[in-house]
Design an enzyme around this catalytic site. Structure first.
Site, PDB file in Angstrom:
ATOM      1  N   LYS A 234       0.956  -1.257  -0.077  1.00  0.00           N
ATOM      2  CA  LYS A 234       0.077  -0.051   0.007  1.00  0.00           C
ATOM      3  C   LYS A 234       0.890   1.275   0.108  1.00  0.00           C
ATOM      4  CE  LYS A 234      -4.342  -1.836   1.302  1.00  0.00           C
ATOM      5  NZ  LYS A 234      -5.404  -1.813   2.128  1.00  0.00           N
TER       6      LYS A 234
ATOM      7  N   ARG B 148      -3.160 -10.475   4.550  1.00  0.00           N
ATOM      8  CA  ARG B 148      -3.723 -10.644   3.018  1.00  0.00           C
ATOM      9  C   ARG B 148      -2.451  -9.912   2.373  1.00  0.00           C
ATOM     10  NH1 ARG B 148      -6.350  -6.885  -0.313  1.00  0.00           N
ATOM     11  NH2 ARG B 148      -7.640  -8.014  -1.777  1.00  0.00           N
TER      12      ARG B 148
END
Length: 339
Positions: free
Chosen positions: A279, A314
């Protein structure tokens, strides 16, 4: 006045007298940080934690989609979109996507999360028919090839219905079941486990100007409220996973506050999923760009999360995360099998 307790987690193999086992896993704690809005944090002993909260912090988490939560699990990310921020457009069709998913399982993924709608900042909503056309053939092609469960990453009941018919066994909703009122009843009726994520705003607007009174406690309260709403319609807590939603309506400071305080979320009594892989905040802190260059930072965040007892990671980089996790567990336990 709400009072919250964030366990100070240890994984040392020698567990001292008076320690509380964390969520039935290998971690434990003797102290916690007591949090009250508007009051300075205070470190307290486990004996100072109310019994009901201590029991929720310590209770073993039930298996999710057949996977025990007694050790950390890796969820491989398989986005079958043209525009996801890191892996959009990688596959030319269902067969290639299914091969990529099977390779993730071979590399160490315990489950695979398939999404057909990009939720990167600024992404537009995808029509249901288009989303179904993207995910259903991939799930149908992948499900017979792997023993691992498949999760469908969607906000929409009809997409979930098509995905489950194709072989998915878990629903992962980035809207926390606030987008489509038909999705939660569908999951209840089909006895599906679900993942409830926090997001402020939708993907098109969530990064415009996110604000919180106290991001850690605000996200906790949101997830607590969503769990209450789901259990009220008959979806049991033992089928719910929670996700604080790193990067979904959060600044860099918000993300770091949530990551630093992840152990707080054990107080919800559900397994915790963390999706921080590749991210933007990792790029801003490390200078790594493009997103595909953020594997080392992603692994570092994953290990920091596991050190706070997070049960599901994840990730895009399955093999690298599996290797790092195996070594981290072995070092923590002092044993070759790491458990």
């Amino acid at each position: 006045m709400s009072v919250y307790f964030r366990p100070l987690v240890s994984f040392d193999p020698v567990m001292p007298r008076g320690a509380i086992r964390l969520a039935g896993g290998p971690g434990w704690f003797t102290h916690a940080v007591r949090l009250v809005r508007g009051v300075a944090p205070q470190t307290v002993r486990t004996s100072d934690i109310p019994t009901e909260i201590a029991e929720r912090l310590s209770a073993p988490r039930p298996a999710i989609a057949g996977l025990s939560m007694e050790r950390p699990r890796i969820m491989g990310i398989l986005n079958v979109t043209p525009d996801s921020f890191s892996d959009g457009g990688l596959d030319s069709g269902p067969e290639q996507a299914a091969r990529r998913g099977a390779a993730m399982v071979a590399a160490g993924a315990d489950l695979v999360d398939i999404g057909g709608e990009s939720t990167r900042p600024g992404a537009a909503t995808v029509p249901e028919a288009d989303e179904i056309a993207r995910v259903a053939p991939v799930i149908a092609a992948l499900a017979p090839r792997i023993a691992a469960p498949i999760s469908i990453d969607t906000r929409k009941a009809e997409v979930a219905r098509a995905a489950v018919a194709a072989g998915a066994t878990l629903v992962n909703d980035v809207s926390g079941f606030t987008y489509d009122p038909a999705l939660a009843p569908f999951c209840r009726e089909t006895a599906l486990p679900v993942c409830v994520m926090h997001a402020q705003g939708d993907p098109q607007t969530m990064q415009s100007d996110p604000r919180y009174d106290d991001v850690l406690l605000d996200v906790y309260d949101f997830l607590d409220g969503r769990i209450a709403a789901l259990t009220a319609i008959g979806l049991p807590r033992d089928r719910i996973v929670i996700d604080p939603g790193i990067g979904f309506g959060k600044t860099l400071a918000h993300n770091l506050s949530l990551l630093n305080g992840l152990a707080l979320f054990h107080g919800l009594g559900c397994p915790i999923l963390l999706g921080a892989s590749r991210k933007g905040f990792i790029g801003r802190l490390s200078g790594a760009d493009p997103a595909s260059a953020r594997m080392p930072g992603s692994v570092a965040v994953a290990l920091a999360a596991v050190a706070q007892g997070v049960q599901i990671l994840r990730v895009h980089d399955v093999a690298e995360t599996r290797q790092a996790l195996t070594l981290w567990q072995a070092v923590q336990s002092g044993e070759a099998d790491g458990t």
